[in-house]
Design a protein around this motif. Structure first.
Motif, PDB file in Angstrom:
ATOM      1  N   LEU A 223      11.311 -24.981  -2.764  1.00  0.00           N
ATOM      2  CA  LEU A 223      11.237 -23.964  -1.710  1.00  0.00           C
ATOM      3  C   LEU A 223      10.148 -24.354  -0.714  1.00  0.00           C
ATOM      4  O   LEU A 223       9.215 -25.086  -1.058  1.00  0.00           O
ATOM      5  CB  LEU A 223      10.894 -22.586  -2.305  1.00  0.00           C
ATOM      6  N   GLU A 224      10.287 -23.833   0.492  1.00  0.00           N
ATOM      7  CA  GLU A 224       9.245 -24.044   1.507  1.00  0.00           C
ATOM      8  C   GLU A 224       8.983 -22.702   2.176  1.00  0.00           C
ATOM      9  O   GLU A 224       9.930 -22.067   2.682  1.00  0.00           O
ATOM     10  CB  GLU A 224       9.745 -25.065   2.537  1.00  0.00           C
ATOM     11  N   LEU A 225       7.757 -22.282   2.175  1.00  0.00           N
ATOM     12  CA  LEU A 225       7.409 -20.997   2.792  1.00  0.00           C
ATOM     13  C   LEU A 225       7.407 -21.183   4.313  1.00  0.00           C
ATOM     14  O   LEU A 225       6.427 -21.643   4.899  1.00  0.00           O
ATOM     15  CB  LEU A 225       6.040 -20.514   2.305  1.00  0.00           C
ATOM     16  N   ALA A 226       8.537 -20.800   4.938  1.00  0.00           N
ATOM     17  CA  ALA A 226       8.680 -21.017   6.384  1.00  0.00           C
ATOM     18  C   ALA A 226       8.123 -19.853   7.181  1.00  0.00           C
ATOM     19  O   ALA A 226       7.816 -19.997   8.364  1.00  0.00           O
ATOM     20  CB  ALA A 226      10.149 -21.231   6.730  1.00  0.00           C
ATOM     21  N   GLY A 227       8.019 -18.674   6.547  1.00  0.00           N
ATOM     22  CA  GLY A 227       7.519 -17.559   7.345  1.00  0.00           C
ATOM     23  C   GLY A 227       7.454 -16.256   6.587  1.00  0.00           C
ATOM     24  O   GLY A 227       7.846 -16.159   5.420  1.00  0.00           O
ATOM     25  N   LEU A 228       6.935 -15.250   7.295  1.00  0.00           N
ATOM     26  CA  LEU A 228       6.899 -13.883   6.781  1.00  0.00           C
ATOM     27  C   LEU A 228       7.833 -13.038   7.634  1.00  0.00           C
ATOM     28  O   LEU A 228       7.946 -13.249   8.853  1.00  0.00           O
ATOM     29  CB  LEU A 228       5.486 -13.312   6.837  1.00  0.00           C
ATOM     30  N   HIS A 229       8.466 -12.085   6.977  1.00  0.00           N
ATOM     31  CA  HIS A 229       9.455 -11.250   7.661  1.00  0.00           C
ATOM     32  C   HIS A 229       9.175  -9.788   7.375  1.00  0.00           C
ATOM     33  O   HIS A 229       8.718  -9.430   6.285  1.00  0.00           O
ATOM     34  CB  HIS A 229      10.850 -11.608   7.126  1.00  0.00           C
ATOM     35  N   CYS A 230       9.466  -8.941   8.349  1.00  0.00           N
ATOM     36  CA  CYS A 230       9.529  -7.503   8.057  1.00  0.00           C
ATOM     37  C   CYS A 230      10.587  -6.882   8.960  1.00  0.00           C
ATOM     38  O   CYS A 230      10.918  -7.421  10.021  1.00  0.00           O
ATOM     39  CB  CYS A 230       8.179  -6.822   8.257  1.00  0.00           C
ATOM     40  N   HIS A 231      11.149  -5.806   8.491  1.00  0.00           N
ATOM     41  CA  HIS A 231      12.105  -5.046   9.311  1.00  0.00           C
ATOM     42  C   HIS A 231      11.744  -3.584   9.110  1.00  0.00           C
ATOM     43  O   HIS A 231      11.819  -3.070   7.998  1.00  0.00           O
ATOM     44  CB  HIS A 231      13.541  -5.336   8.853  1.00  0.00           C
ATOM     45  N   LEU A 232      11.326  -2.945  10.175  1.00  0.00           N
ATOM     46  CA  LEU A 232      10.746  -1.606  10.046  1.00  0.00           C
ATOM     47  C   LEU A 232      11.787  -0.507   9.960  1.00  0.00           C
ATOM     48  O   LEU A 232      11.473   0.615   9.548  1.00  0.00           O
ATOM     49  CB  LEU A 232       9.817  -1.321  11.234  1.00  0.00           C
ATOM     50  N   GLY A 233      13.004  -0.816  10.376  1.00  0.00           N
ATOM     51  CA  GLY A 233      14.037   0.213  10.376  1.00  0.00           C
ATOM     52  C   GLY A 233      14.894   0.056  11.609  1.00  0.00           C
ATOM     53  O   GLY A 233      14.839  -0.973  12.288  1.00  0.00           O
ATOM     54  N   SER A 234      15.665   1.079  11.889  1.00  0.00           N
ATOM     55  CA  SER A 234      16.650   0.962  12.957  1.00  0.00           C
ATOM     56  C   SER A 234      16.490   2.126  13.931  1.00  0.00           C
ATOM     57  O   SER A 234      15.978   3.187  13.562  1.00  0.00           O
ATOM     58  CB  SER A 234      18.039   0.985  12.334  1.00  0.00           C
ATOM     59  N   GLN A 235      16.959   1.916  15.159  1.00  0.00           N
ATOM     60  CA  GLN A 235      16.903   2.952  16.203  1.00  0.00           C
ATOM     61  C   GLN A 235      15.438   3.389  16.428  1.00  0.00           C
ATOM     62  O   GLN A 235      15.112   4.576  16.463  1.00  0.00           O
ATOM     63  CB  GLN A 235      17.834   4.112  15.816  1.00  0.00           C
ATOM     64  N   ILE A 236      14.574   2.381  16.600  1.00  0.00           N
ATOM     65  CA  ILE A 236      13.137   2.617  16.810  1.00  0.00           C
ATOM     66  C   ILE A 236      12.843   2.568  18.311  1.00  0.00           C
ATOM     67  O   ILE A 236      13.259   1.626  18.993  1.00  0.00           O
ATOM     68  CB  ILE A 236      12.306   1.528  16.088  1.00  0.00           C
ATOM     69  N   THR A 237      12.140   3.560  18.809  1.00  0.00           N
ATOM     70  CA  THR A 237      11.801   3.553  20.237  1.00  0.00           C
ATOM     71  C   THR A 237      10.371   3.080  20.482  1.00  0.00           C
ATOM     72  O   THR A 237      10.062   2.547  21.540  1.00  0.00           O
ATOM     73  CB  THR A 237      11.977   4.963  20.854  1.00  0.00           C
ATOM     74  N   SER A 238       9.498   3.254  19.507  1.00  0.00           N
ATOM     75  CA  SER A 238       8.091   2.898  19.707  1.00  0.00           C
ATOM     76  C   SER A 238       7.881   1.386  19.618  1.00  0.00           C
ATOM     77  O   SER A 238       8.431   0.721  18.737  1.00  0.00           O
ATOM     78  CB  SER A 238       7.251   3.589  18.627  1.00  0.00           C
ATOM     79  N   VAL A 239       7.066   0.871  20.517  1.00  0.00           N
ATOM     80  CA  VAL A 239       6.704  -0.545  20.484  1.00  0.00           C
ATOM     81  C   VAL A 239       5.469  -0.745  19.594  1.00  0.00           C
ATOM     82  O   VAL A 239       5.292  -1.788  18.957  1.00  0.00           O
ATOM     83  CB  VAL A 239       6.467  -1.035  21.929  1.00  0.00           C
TER      84      VAL A 239
END
Ligand code: LLP
Length: 458
Positions: A223-239
């Protein structure tokens, strides 16, 4: 030429904003008026599409999809834009995405198979899933997908064992950053109490890093650690929530560098960018997002003395929602004096489960004939055997609306077809693409034969 319809392109802007349909400025190739009583998308009259292909039908504006893909690339030229195929996927869509230079986020072997089918470049595919099947993993390795987003310790082991030692598979670790994006509970994924990802707060994310690096630092790395990921949810308006997540993930990158002397090259902030479904609904400000995220990442990296990682974003809805319009025919009406008028159409929760699932609000308007009647509130419902089978509540529709009329429901390009069901043995509608005055079938209407073909025993 049964599945192609040639009509001249129209030029007048679609005057639908009062009923909540997107304005021409929001939708570069938005539907256009062809007269008082008719509307066109991609230069094709919607009523003509209904007449040719029947109803219900999903209409998809190719130019709109492509324009939004280009807008993402223009706003974030330094980033990789991976379209989240779960919003809507078919071979044509994949080819548009590829042609526009986007990458593709898939979340199942089925979505991956479609991408393979059209030869989508494997290095531009990101595979997701909180519970990937052994087959998903094998197929991903066989196709050579660019990155696998790992979501559990079991999966890390499974992937490492299946990968060829010495030919490491690139992985992103899905981190739960503990950021609440204030969206519907069913689609909020940045908070602790849900099934996705490794928690930052509990130390699970750090453990996952340790586990992946064990396989990376082996003699023959798997394996190679290429990155970190997150997904906060859907239909988000706040930046701001994305900015906060970026700060937290970069702090984790700094910890990894300090602890293991490994620099993680990629930061994937997921998707979830909101779309205004009706006039006045808040939209996502892509330019503000680009500016904010870029600034926050640069600042955090400066503070931690880290190189700026490559940014990846995964919009789904924001690419395809507004390109879609669903056409229905009114089958019947029910007036309850003093209470409500119901307008029942020939589709419903099987082709659009979102109102029933998330309480999502849509709009609709009469097409195919002119009406000068005053409007009155009407609730558009489907034909399924549930009282909750509602498409839109209390819309202003012409008082002379009657069975046989056509209704168009805009902003139905994302999570409509992809979440459609055959509830009540109702066949799924076709997807008709329109562009430059030409309509073509991308996905044909499901037939009763299709449904019955799976029923293999008495
Ligand atoms: N990346 C990941 C890891 C995801 O899980 C999702 C969506 C996306 C990107 C794209 O999110 P978008 O930009 O489309 O919001 N069925 C729900 C939406 C579920 C989204 C699931 N994950 C709905 O109809 O609102």
């Amino acid at each position: 030429m049964t599945n192609r319809l040639r009509l001249s392109a129209e030029t007048t802007p679609w005057p639908l904003t009062t009923t909540g349909l997107p304005s021409p400025t929001k939708t570069p190739s938005s539907p256009t008026a062809t007269g008082e009583d008719d509307l066109a998308v991609g230069g094709v009259r919607l009523a003509e599409i209904a007449a040719t292909y029947g109803t219900p039908a999903y209409v998809l504006d190719e130019a709109d999809v492509r324009a939004r893909a280009r807008a993402y690339r223009a706003a974030l030229p330094e980033a990789e834009i991976a379209y989240a195929g779960k919003a809507f996927l078919c071979r044509a869509m994949i080819s548009w995405i590829e042609a526009e230079g986007l990458s593709l986020d898939v979340c199942s072997g089925g979505e991956l198979a479609l991408a393979c089918h059209v030869g989508f470049p494997p290095e531009r595919i990101v595979l997701h899933g909180n519970a990937k099947t052994p087959r998903d993993v094998q197929d991903a390795l066989a196709y050579g997908v660019g990155r696998v987003v790992v979501d559990s310790t079991y999966e890390i082991t499974q992937l490492a064992v299946a990968a060829h030692a010495g030919h490491p598979q690139k992985v992103l670790i899905r981190v739960t950053p503990g950021v609440d994006a204030h969206t519907h509970k069913a689609v909020a994924t940045g908070v602790e109490d849900q099934k996705f990802g490794f928690s930052l707060a509990t130390g699970a994310a750090a453990d996952a890093v340790r586990q992946v690096l064990h396989w990376q630092l082996a003699d023959k790395p798997a394996l190679e650690l290429a990155g970190l990921h997150c997904h906060l949810g859907s239909q988000i308006t706040s930046v701001d929530v994305f900015a906060e997540a970026a700060r937290r993930l970069i702090a984790l990158m700094a910890w990894i560098r300090d602890e293991y002397r490994v620099v993680v090259p990629e930061l994937d902030l997921g998707g979830g960018h909101a779309v205004g479904y009706r006039d006045g609904d808040p939209d996502f400000d892509l330019d503000l997002y680009a500016r904010t995220v870029r600034t926050v990442i640069a600042k955090a990296c400066r503070q931690h003395r880290l190189p700026v990682p490559k940014l990846t974003v995964e919009p789904g809805r924001a690419i395809v929602a507004r390109a879609g319009v669903t056409l229905y025919r009114v089958l019947t009406m029910k007036r309850i004096p003093g209470i409500r008028t119901f307008v029942a159409v020939d589709g419903g929760m099987s082709d659009n489960p979102r109102p029933a699932l998330y309480g999502s609000a849509y709009t609709a308007r009469l097409i195919g004939r002119a009406s000068t009647a005053p409007t009155e509130p009407m609730t558009v419902v489907g034909r399924h055997c549930e009282a909750g089978d509602v498409i839109a509540h209390d819309l202003p529709l012409p008082a002379d609306l009657r069975p046989g009329d056509l209704l168009a429901v805009p902003c139905t390009g994302a999570y409509q077809h992809s979440m459609a069901s055959t509830y009540n043995q109702v066949c799924r509608p076709p997807v008709i693409a329109v562009r430059d005055g030409v309509a073509r079938v991308l996905i044909r209407r499901e037939t009763l034969e299709d449904l019955q073909a799976r029923d293999v025993s008495l």
